[in-house]
Design a protein around this motif. Structure first.
Motif, PDB file in Angstrom:
ATOM      1  N   VAL A 179       0.847  -1.188   0.000  1.00 31.76           N
ATOM      2  CA  VAL A 179       0.000   0.000   0.000  1.00 31.76           C
ATOM      3  C   VAL A 179       0.884   1.241   0.000  1.00 31.76           C
ATOM      4  CG1 VAL A 179      -1.960  -1.114   1.149  1.00 31.76           C
ATOM      5  CG2 VAL A 179      -0.212   0.025   2.525  1.00 31.76           C
ATOM      6  N   SER A 190      -3.820   3.189  -0.285  1.00 33.62           N
ATOM      7  CA  SER A 190      -4.443   2.285  -1.254  1.00 33.62           C
ATOM      8  C   SER A 190      -3.385   1.357  -1.831  1.00 33.62           C
ATOM      9  CB  SER A 190      -5.148   3.074  -2.361  1.00 33.62           C
ATOM     10  OG  SER A 190      -4.215   3.842  -3.094  1.00 33.62           O
ATOM     11  N   ARG A 191      -3.803   0.321  -2.497  1.00 34.90           N
ATOM     12  CA  ARG A 191      -2.875  -0.691  -2.978  1.00 34.90           C
ATOM     13  C   ARG A 191      -1.957  -0.144  -4.082  1.00 34.90           C
ATOM     14  NH1 ARG A 191      -3.140  -2.225  -7.678  1.00 34.90           N
ATOM     15  NH2 ARG A 191      -4.951  -1.748  -8.899  1.00 34.90           N
ATOM     16  N   HIS A 237       1.605  -6.122   2.268  1.00 38.58           N
ATOM     17  CA  HIS A 237       0.359  -5.743   2.931  1.00 38.58           C
ATOM     18  C   HIS A 237      -0.779  -6.615   2.408  1.00 38.58           C
ATOM     19  CE1 HIS A 237      -3.009  -3.266   4.314  1.00 38.58           C
ATOM     20  NE2 HIS A 237      -2.152  -2.706   5.139  1.00 38.58           N
ATOM     21  N   LYS A 254      -3.674  -5.719   1.492  1.00 38.62           N
ATOM     22  CA  LYS A 254      -4.379  -5.092   0.373  1.00 38.62           C
ATOM     23  C   LYS A 254      -3.678  -5.329  -0.966  1.00 38.62           C
ATOM     24  CE  LYS A 254      -6.568  -1.122   2.603  1.00 38.62           C
ATOM     25  NZ  LYS A 254      -6.617   0.352   2.604  1.00 38.62           N
TER      26      LYS A 254
END
Length: 160
Positions: free
Chosen positions: A9, A45-46, A73, A75
């Protein structure tokens, strides 16, 4: 041709470690392509970095399957890979508590990304003594980053 994918992320320096590896490989005479997929408008966010390298020119840099996936992570994207190295709890292949080791050994979780990079150097048989890390690392925290890479490179979980 070898393909490495980094997932995580925003804030984990996925772009930084992807580019450091790319510059190190270029310095050693490889052809290198790096592509990123991320939403730049949302922190946390990814983000996915696709790195392809070879001694010959690269025709298709987008991997359908990676040789190594470094997952930092939950995500991060799920990519099919021959070998997966990830932070604790994110896979069943090779789990290393990168963030925790960053805190324990270097005082900040962010150094976990350099530990992961050092481990990756070992996994792809890239001898870091042949790379001038001062040329490819960010100038801030240079000494700590070099030590974290060396720590990750020397990490012996089991026989590679």
């Amino acid at each position: 041709m070898k393909r490495i994918v980094f997932t995580g992320v925003g804030g984990q320096s996925v772009r930084v470690i992807s580019l450091i590896l790319a510059m190190a490989l270029k310095e050693l005479g490889y052809e290198v392509m790096v592509l990123f997929d991320y939403d730049s408008s949302i922190r946390g966010s990814r983000i996915t970095g696709y790195l392809t390298y070879d001694k010959k020119p690269i025709e298709n840099p987008m991997p359908e399957e990676a040789d190594v996936l470094v997952r930092l992570h939950a995500k991060g994207d799920q990519i099919i890979a021959r070998k997966t190295v990830c932070d604790t709890g994110l896979c069943t292949d090779e789990e290393i508590p990168f963030g925790m080791l960053g805190i324990e050994k270097f005082g900040q979780a962010i150094f976990g990304n350099m530990i992961a990079l050092g481990r990756l150097f070992r996994l792809i048989d890239l001898d870091i003594t042949h790379v001038e890390l001062e040329k490819v690392l960010p100038k801030s925290y240079l000494k700590e980053n070099k030590k974290a890479i060396q720590f990750g490179y020397d990490l012996s979980l089991y026989e590679d």
